[in-house]
Design an enzyme around this catalytic site. Structure first.
Site, PDB file in Angstrom:
ATOM      1  N   ASN A  36       0.839  -1.217   0.000  1.00  0.00           N
ATOM      2  CA  ASN A  36       0.000   0.000   0.000  1.00  0.00           C
ATOM      3  C   ASN A  36       0.870   1.262   0.000  1.00  0.00           C
ATOM      4  OD1 ASN A  36       0.985   0.236   2.583  1.00  0.00           O
ATOM      5  ND2 ASN A  36      -1.001   0.502   3.573  1.00  0.00           N
ATOM      6  N   THR A  39       5.118   2.972   3.829  1.00  0.00           N
ATOM      7  CA  THR A  39       6.500   3.343   4.170  1.00  0.00           C
ATOM      8  C   THR A  39       7.472   3.063   3.023  1.00  0.00           C
ATOM      9  OG1 THR A  39       6.722   1.187   5.245  1.00  0.00           O
ATOM     10  CG2 THR A  39       6.266   3.087   6.677  1.00  0.00           C
ATOM     11  N   ILE A  65      -7.987 -10.476  -0.160  1.00  0.00           N
ATOM     12  CA  ILE A  65      -7.681 -10.476  -1.605  1.00  0.00           C
ATOM     13  C   ILE A  65      -7.587 -11.923  -2.059  1.00  0.00           C
ATOM     14  CG2 ILE A  65      -5.160 -10.341  -1.236  1.00  0.00           C
ATOM     15  CD1 ILE A  65      -5.068  -8.517  -3.771  1.00  0.00           C
ATOM     16  N   LEU A  75       5.308  -9.779   4.729  1.00  0.00           N
ATOM     17  CA  LEU A  75       6.194  -8.750   5.285  1.00  0.00           C
ATOM     18  C   LEU A  75       5.485  -7.430   5.529  1.00  0.00           C
ATOM     19  CD1 LEU A  75       9.336  -9.105   2.910  1.00  0.00           C
ATOM     20  CD2 LEU A  75       8.737 -10.501   4.858  1.00  0.00           C
ATOM     21  N   THR A  94      -2.943  -3.978  10.651  1.00  0.00           N
ATOM     22  CA  THR A  94      -2.055  -4.531   9.611  1.00  0.00           C
ATOM     23  C   THR A  94      -1.460  -5.859  10.065  1.00  0.00           C
ATOM     24  OG1 THR A  94      -1.546  -2.358   8.704  1.00  0.00           O
ATOM     25  CG2 THR A  94       0.072  -4.098   8.307  1.00  0.00           C
ATOM     26  N   TYR A 147       2.825  -2.607  17.870  1.00  0.00           N
ATOM     27  CA  TYR A 147       3.702  -3.422  17.023  1.00  0.00           C
ATOM     28  C   TYR A 147       4.046  -4.741  17.720  1.00  0.00           C
ATOM     29  CZ  TYR A 147       7.885  -4.358  14.089  1.00  0.00           C
ATOM     30  OH  TYR A 147       8.825  -4.904  13.239  1.00  0.00           O
ATOM     31  N   LYS A 151       2.529  -8.205  16.546  1.00  0.00           N
ATOM     32  CA  LYS A 151       3.393  -9.261  16.013  1.00  0.00           C
ATOM     33  C   LYS A 151       3.263 -10.540  16.840  1.00  0.00           C
ATOM     34  CE  LYS A 151       5.759  -7.268  12.571  1.00  0.00           C
ATOM     35  NZ  LYS A 151       5.853  -7.813  11.211  1.00  0.00           N
ATOM     36  N   TYR A 161      -3.479 -21.533  12.936  1.00  0.00           N
ATOM     37  CA  TYR A 161      -3.837 -22.007  11.588  1.00  0.00           C
ATOM     38  C   TYR A 161      -3.058 -23.294  11.261  1.00  0.00           C
ATOM     39  CZ  TYR A 161      -6.880 -18.336   9.694  1.00  0.00           C
ATOM     40  OH  TYR A 161      -7.950 -17.512   9.421  1.00  0.00           O
ATOM     41  N   THR A 177      17.801  -5.049  10.985  1.00  0.00           N
ATOM     42  CA  THR A 177      18.431  -5.288   9.687  1.00  0.00           C
ATOM     43  C   THR A 177      18.580  -3.952   8.961  1.00  0.00           C
ATOM     44  OG1 THR A 177      17.327  -7.427   9.640  1.00  0.00           O
ATOM     45  CG2 THR A 177      18.224  -6.648   7.559  1.00  0.00           C
TER      46      THR A 177
END
Ligand code: NAD
Ligand code: UDP
Length: 326
Positions: A36, A39, A65, A75, A94, A147, A151, A161, A177
């Site tokens: 999207n 960032t 989707i 990611l 997200t 966050y 996560k 799942y 990273t």
């Protein structure tokens, strides 16, 4: 030769996603990059647009989707504290709704899905170095929790799942990273320090700079992601992917100043709340299960990253939020 796979990369235009997209396109796979552009921007993957085996889809992972693929690398998520705290509710959506949508997609097509989790699941760790069996020290109501907890719950969803529907999952916990193709206004420490040093501007040390991080170079991470996705030994993770070399933020600043031959001075700014005081991966599991370990040390990786940023035309970049370097 490996058979051609159809591979979806969510967040594929971002820092890590753009490297992964480039690598998988070069290997001949059919790559769908979904983003999207919160960032990132299209220019980060512009070099791939002419390739017949690369496709770009502008989409937000919080909405379902339908795509037919063999593998998914999930990611999509802002990774820099200043950006993920900009709209924390959206960050939570997200992480969580993105995970549900991508797990649902993978279940429907019977594929395999790798999730980019993070060392932040360990919070401000009271165990050092961090191994995968450490359950973490996360503040569930703090500024970073959108966050960290997002996560953590995404990891829960991946394992549920897997247990309930047999979805073929892979979960990696990525440590700090860095490398070329980071957004110049990303706001994380390596890009901030390099840009400041190249411009001879003050280097912003948050707190006293004694907090530590372990910095992994992007090429090593990409090798780890591929090793995890392609392993056939039944190991689903979680697995730490990071470089165990540990540096204080002050040491990083001094190294960047030296390597850029900069006249920058160090200035201190307040330490953000819940900023972890130490971080270093135990990578025993990655070595044993994947035969993976990082090869690129900080000085070598910084050299390549400095070379990238020194050639960048900053006028071509939009700030993702107002929360980055002025
Ligand atoms: P990045 O910000 O450069 O890339 C993230 C990408 O996701 C961007 O292109 C962004 O536009 C996209 N995105 C964000 N929200 C989205 C949404 N709702 N729908 C679709 N796309 C969306 O960050 P990165 O460093 O490349 O990180 C990639 C992943 O790796 C993230 O999930 C991050 O949490 C994880 N990770 C990164 C690091 C690191 O040090 N780089 C460490 C730990 C975990
Ligand atoms: N940091 C800093 N100056 C900056 C940006 C970050 O001192 O301009 C510090 C930050 O407080 C943290 C460390 O560097 O202790 C790493 O921050 P980053 O945002 O890169 O990622 P984090 O590991 O905190 O998610």
């Amino acid at each position: 030769m490996e058979p051609v796979k159809r591979i979806l990369i969510t967040g594929g235009a971002g820092f890590i996603g753009s490297h992964l997209s480039g690598h998988l396109v070069a290997e001949g796979h059919d790559v769908i990059c979904l983003d999207n552009f919160f960032t990132s921007q299209k220019s980060n993957i512009a070099h791939l647009l002419p390739c017949p085996n690369f496709e770009l889809v502008r989409h937000d992972v919080i909405d379902p989707i339908q795509l037919e693929v063999d593998e998914v690398y999930n990611l999509a998520c802002p990774a820099s504290p200043v950006h993920y705290q900009h709209n924390p509710i959206k960050t939570g959506k997200t992480s969580v709704m993105g995970a549900i949508n991508m797990l649902g997609l993978t279940k429907r097509v019977g594929g395999r899905i790798l999730h980019a989790s993070t060392s932040e699941v360990y919070g401000d760790p009271d165990v050092h170095p961090q191994s995968e069996d450490y359950r973490g020290n996360v503040n569930p109501i703090g500024l970073r929790s959108c966050y960290d907890e997002g996560k953590r719950f995404a990891e829960t969803l991946f394992f549920d799942y897997h247990r309930m529907h047999g979805v073929d999952i892979r979960v990696v916990r990525i440590f700090n990273t860095y490398g070329p193709q980071m957004h110049p206004y990303d706001g994380r420490v390596v890009s901030n320090f390099i840009l400041q040093a190249l411009a001879d501007e003050d280097i912003t040390i948050y707190g006293d700079g004694s907090q530590t991080r372990s910095f992994g170079y992007i090429d090593d991470l990409i090798a780890g992601l591929l090793a995890m996705m392609n392993n056939e030994n039944g190991f689903v993770g979680p697995v730490n992917l990071g470089n165990p070399g540990e540096f204080t933020i002050l040491e990083l600043a001094e190294l960047v100043i030296e390597m850029t031959n900069s006249k920058s001075k160090l200035v201190t700014q307040p330490l953000p709340s819940d900023d972890p005081t130490q971080r270093k991966p135990d990578i025993t599991v990655a070595k044993e299960q994947l035969g993976w370990e990082p090869k690129i040390e900080l000085r070598e990786g910084l050299k390549k990253t400095i070379a990238y940023f020194s050639k960048l035309d900053l006028s071509q970049f939009r700030r993702p939020t107002e929360n980055t370097l002025k």
